[in-house]
Write an enzyme that holds these catalytic residues in place. Structure first.
Site, PDB file in Angstrom:
ATOM      1  N   ASP A 132     -48.895  44.592  -6.376  1.00 34.57           N
ATOM      2  CA  ASP A 132     -49.816  44.779  -7.505  1.00 34.57           C
ATOM      3  C   ASP A 132     -51.174  45.231  -6.960  1.00 34.57           C
ATOM      4  OD1 ASP A 132     -51.124  42.558  -6.578  1.00 34.57           O
ATOM      5  OD2 ASP A 132     -50.619  41.259  -8.266  1.00 34.57           O
ATOM      6  N   GLU A 133     -52.226  45.088  -7.746  1.00 28.93           N
ATOM      7  CA  GLU A 133     -53.524  45.635  -7.360  1.00 28.93           C
ATOM      8  C   GLU A 133     -54.245  44.772  -6.319  1.00 28.93           C
ATOM      9  OE1 GLU A 133     -52.358  45.350 -10.412  1.00 28.93           O
ATOM     10  OE2 GLU A 133     -52.342  47.385 -11.228  1.00 28.93           O
TER      11      GLU A 133
ATOM     12  N   HIS B 275     -44.296  41.147   4.023  1.00 28.65           N
ATOM     13  CA  HIS B 275     -45.462  40.569   4.690  1.00 28.65           C
ATOM     14  C   HIS B 275     -44.990  39.440   5.604  1.00 28.65           C
ATOM     15  CE1 HIS B 275     -49.611  39.421   5.293  1.00 28.65           C
ATOM     16  NE2 HIS B 275     -49.205  38.169   5.197  1.00 28.65           N
TER      17      HIS B 275
ATOM     18  N   ASP C  85     -51.717  41.719  -0.699  1.00 30.61           N
ATOM     19  CA  ASP C  85     -50.567  40.844  -0.416  1.00 30.61           C
ATOM     20  C   ASP C  85     -50.291  39.891  -1.575  1.00 30.61           C
ATOM     21  OD1 ASP C  85     -50.097  42.079   2.069  1.00 30.61           O
ATOM     22  OD2 ASP C  85     -51.597  40.829   3.036  1.00 30.61           O
TER      23      ASP C  85
ATOM     24  N   GLY D 298     -42.473  50.955  13.592  1.00 28.29           N
ATOM     25  CA  GLY D 298     -41.389  51.217  12.643  1.00 28.29           C
ATOM     26  C   GLY D 298     -40.077  50.509  12.947  1.00 28.29           C
ATOM     27  N   SER D 299     -40.143  49.289  13.518  1.00 26.48           N
ATOM     28  CA  SER D 299     -38.872  48.587  13.742  1.00 26.48           C
ATOM     29  C   SER D 299     -38.204  48.229  12.406  1.00 26.48           C
ATOM     30  CB  SER D 299     -39.074  47.337  14.603  1.00 26.48           C
ATOM     31  OG  SER D 299     -39.872  46.385  13.931  1.00 26.48           O
TER      32      SER D 299
ATOM     33  N   ASN E 154     -43.247  45.591  -0.692  1.00 28.58           N
ATOM     34  CA  ASN E 154     -43.857  45.342   0.621  1.00 28.58           C
ATOM     35  C   ASN E 154     -43.176  44.152   1.282  1.00 28.58           C
ATOM     36  OD1 ASN E 154     -45.861  45.563   2.705  1.00 28.58           O
ATOM     37  ND2 ASN E 154     -46.976  43.849   1.801  1.00 28.58           N
TER      38      ASN E 154
ATOM     39  N   ARG F 194     -52.600  50.149   5.303  1.00 25.02           N
ATOM     40  CA  ARG F 194     -53.698  50.470   4.391  1.00 25.02           C
ATOM     41  C   ARG F 194     -53.509  49.728   3.064  1.00 25.02           C
ATOM     42  NH1 ARG F 194     -57.082  54.138   5.674  1.00 25.02           N
ATOM     43  NH2 ARG F 194     -57.692  54.449   3.520  1.00 25.02           N
TER      44      ARG F 194
END
Ligand code: GRF
Length: 211
Positions: free
Chosen positions: A160-161, A128, A164, A27-28, A126, A110
């Protein structure tokens, strides 16, 4: 597949956007967001931290900041589909219960189902650790090094679905050094992530991002 992206409302200092941060590990990134929120006049605040792993040490950052923080481990179902959907339903329930308006994935390991994404599309972001669409997946730094590229970086995107994929909101690049290993690369990419992600969340909260 999938519906429209619905972006979060334009928030204000008086009525900041309510964020949940989903983590799986140290969790940085969560810590940098919490520090940003307490150090600046920003239009978002973290109201919930969830981890799919009970052992995630990053939960402590949420607790230390007085944010409701809880592990949501996978439940014991023999059918993996039932296990996955039950887990996501519980996460979704907790998000609704805390009136969350933006879900921030920060090292959450996940892959989310189309059902979950469909509920949060446009309000699910997100980060990445590569320059997407290059090097998606869980081993970006290793893959960057084995490909021998000289530049990497990080990407903030709406989810989205896919894995990434989804509209890219921002990217920042850094050079790969000849003596880098996956750990040194990860450390340097994280430094960039820790300033980029809060900035983009600022913009999302202020209504400065359109698709
Ligand atoms: C970050 O590099 C993020 O891009 C990736 O996982 C890492 C999480 O690190 N998805 P931390 O748990 O925030 O330290």
């Amino acid at each position: 597949m999938g519906g429209e992206f619905i972006l979060p409302r334009t928030a204000s200092l008086e009525d900041p956007l309510r964020l949940a941060v989903l983590i799986s590990g140290g969790g940085s990134g969560l810590l940098s967001l919490l520090e940003h929120q307490s150090a600046t006049n920003c239009k978002h605040r973290t109201v919930l931290v969830l981890s799919d792993r009970e052992s995630a040490s990053g939960l402590q950052h949420g607790i230390d900041s007085g944010v409701k923080s809880a592990p949501v481990p996978l439940m014991d179902f023999s059918d993996p589909v039932v296990q996955r959907t039950t887990h996501e339903e519980e996460i979704h329930r907790l998000l609704i219960e805390s009136e969350v308006e933006l879900v921030v994935l920060s090292g959450y390991m996940r892959i989310l189902t189309p059902w979950f994404v469909g509920h949060w599309k446009g309000r699910l972001v997100n980060i990445h650790p590569s320059l997407l669409p290059d090097f998606p997946g869980a081993h970006a730094h290793r893959d960057v090094l084995s490909a021998g590229v000289t530049v990497t970086g990080c990407t903030v995107h709406l989810v989205d679905e896919g894995v990434d994929t989804g509209p890219i909101l921002a990217q920042q690049s850094i050079p790969v050094k000849s003596n880098d290993d996956a750990e040194s690369l990860q450390d340097r990419v994280k430094q960039v992530e820790h300033s980029l992600y809060p900035q983009i969340i600022d913009m999302l909260s202020s209504g400065e991002i359109s698709l």
